[in-house]
Design an enzyme around this catalytic site. Structure first.
Site, PDB file in Angstrom:
ATOM      1  N   LYS A 282      28.917  19.686  61.184  1.00 51.49           N
ATOM      2  CA  LYS A 282      28.753  20.929  60.423  1.00 51.49           C
ATOM      3  C   LYS A 282      30.106  21.460  59.958  1.00 51.49           C
ATOM      4  O   LYS A 282      30.242  21.937  58.833  1.00 51.49           O
ATOM      5  CB  LYS A 282      28.029  21.973  61.278  1.00 51.49           C
ATOM      6  CG  LYS A 282      26.560  21.642  61.489  1.00 51.49           C
ATOM      7  CD  LYS A 282      25.918  22.619  62.438  1.00 51.49           C
ATOM      8  CE  LYS A 282      24.432  22.319  62.607  1.00 51.49           C
ATOM      9  NZ  LYS A 282      23.830  23.035  63.731  1.00 51.49           N
TER      10      LYS A 282
ATOM     11  N   ASP B 288      27.321  17.328  66.806  1.00 50.26           N
ATOM     12  CA  ASP B 288      26.559  17.992  65.752  1.00 50.26           C
ATOM     13  C   ASP B 288      27.415  19.095  65.109  1.00 50.26           C
ATOM     14  O   ASP B 288      27.437  19.258  63.888  1.00 50.26           O
ATOM     15  CB  ASP B 288      25.289  18.577  66.414  1.00 50.26           C
ATOM     16  CG  ASP B 288      24.425  19.316  65.428  1.00 50.26           C
ATOM     17  OD1 ASP B 288      23.895  18.665  64.523  1.00 50.26           O
ATOM     18  OD2 ASP B 288      24.292  20.554  65.561  1.00 50.26           O
TER      19      ASP B 288
END
Ligand SMILES: NC(=O)c1ccc[n+]([C@@H]2O[C@H](COP(=O)([O-])OP(=O)(O)OC[C@H]3O[C@@H](n4cnc5c(N)ncnc54)[C@H](OP(=O)(O)O)[C@@H]3O)[C@@H](O)[C@H]2O)c1
Length: 376
Positions: free
Chosen positions: A240, A236
């Site tokens: 980002k 994740d």
């Protein structure tokens, strides 16, 4: 990112912007709650929710849905028809979003899903002139080809891509990076704590109790995904960082980020049902790293780092005084070094996850798009 810059501005309402919402989970439900709260207010009159859907059911009403009624979609079993609420239902229909949105000068799709199938459609909707506002990182945080297609689609359709909610849940991160560059500044480096769950874990881990116990506590509090390996793997955070890097003008390929996963191989391969019992496999190596960091007067933080064209995600030992060593709870904390902020970085800190801040970030982007039209 927005091929057509998002702008502010407003005036009295005339034809409202037509809005479709995909996803009625944690974030989508918070969007619907906010739209319901705005009903009948000047802000609410600038928007008409005409379509709402999840992966099981959908509602459509040409004249506008009642956001409060659309909240019931979250509870609806697959295939159930809703009647008598001014809408009709059918399966979530990605092929027909343009038809569902109908004719209007301003048409906006809000993506509150985590669906790759939905993200793959962003370029096409943008090219149709539909503005896309998303919380999902799978649009800009996966392949470079998709990131470029989004830019091309937006330019072709003259549409905006609202991505404030994708990194830092609306903290002014992407906006600041773009504003600095628009003012002629050059970004030298970006580093930060970009995951609320990993921030919480390393703000609380004391090296005394097993790390796995903190992981269970974070999972039970809803800070991690139901499968905490998704957070601990760093995937994740990698997405980002890709979004931040690309917005800073570094067109990184998705494979160009070096990722240090905290998940040992023996844990990575287990079915979800066996993960809890095996979480203790995390403990020994983290205890050692914590002890080594503490000996050097440092703190462990899970950091995403972009320097020049190099990008890395992983655990770092940072001196107490380092700008990224502070923070509390699930806060995100990001430092940006640039021509202007050469010695001391610009630091942005605050809640980087949570349904309400994420929904607010989505709706901020929606209102910025609406504000581009002086009559809305
Ligand atoms: N939660 C946060 O704090 C947070 C913060 C920042 C960003 N985000 C991002 O926001 C997005 C949503 O997160 P969430 O926590 O709300 O996830 P969630 O609770 O799992 O909800 C996801 C929703 O997407 C729906 N969906 C899946 N495929 C769909 C499709 N093809 N068409 C229409 N709807 C579809 C699901 O339908 P069903 O209800 O039928 O399963 C569900 O309603 C994710 O991309 C996440 O990374 C979340």
């Amino acid at each position: 990112m927005s091929a057509v810059p998002l702008a502010t501005g407003a005036a009295a309402a005339s034809t409202p912007a037509r809005v479709a919402l995909l996803g009625t989970g944690t974030v989508g439900s918070a969007v619907l709650a906010k739209l319901a709260e705005w009903a009948g207010t000047p802000r609410g009159r600038r928007l008409s929710l005409v379509y709402a859907a999840n992966s099981r059911a959908a509602m459509h009403a040409e004249a506008g849905l009642c956001a409060r009624a659309a909240q019931s979609l979250a509870l609806m079993p697959a295939g159930q028809l809703l009647r008598g609420i001014g809408g009709s239902t059918c399966a979530s229909d990605l092929d027909d979003i343009e038809r569902h949105l109908g004719f209007a000068d301003t048409r906006i799709l809000i993506d509150a899903t985590a669906s790759d199938r939905v993200a793959a459609r962003h370029p096409e909707w943008l090219a149709q002139g539909i503005h896309v506002v998303t919380a999902c990182k799978l649009g800009q945080g996966t392949s470079l080809a998709r990131w470029r297609a989004i830019r091309t689609g937006a330019a072709r359709g003259g549409a905006c891509y609202g991505d404030s909610a994708t990194v830092g849940a609306g903290l002014p991160l992407l906006r600041s990076i773009r504003d600095l560059q628009a003012g002629g500044d050059r970004i030298h480096a970006i580093a930060g704590v970009l995951s609320g769950s990993l921030a919480w874990l390393f703000n609380h881990y004391d090296g005394l109790r097993p790390f796995s116990g903190f992981v269970r506590e974070a999972r039970d509090a809803g800070y991690t995904e139901p499968d905490p390996r998704e957070d601990l793997s760093g995937e994740d955070v990698r997405r980002k960082l890709l979004i931040l890097a690309r917005s800073a003008g570094v067109e990184l390929d998705s494979g160009a980020v070096e990722v240090e996963s905290l998940v040992p191989t023996a844990l990575a391969g287990l079915p979800l049902g066996h993960v809890d019992a095996a979480l203790s496999r995390l403990d020994a190596s983290l205890r050692e790293r914590f002890a080594a960091a503490r000996k050097g007067g440092a703190k462990l933080r899970f950091i995403a780092r972009l320097e020049g064209s190099g990008a890395r995600v992983g655990l770092e030992s940072l001196p107490d005084a380092h700008p990224l060593a502070g923070g509390a709870g699930t806060d995100n904390r990001i430092a940006i070094w640039s021509d202007r902020y050469r010695e001391q970085p610009l630091v942005i800190q605050g809640p980087g996850a949570g349904a309400e801040v994420t929904a607010a970030a989505l709706l901020d982007d929606v209102l910025r798009i609406v504000g581009r039209r002086p009559d809305l």
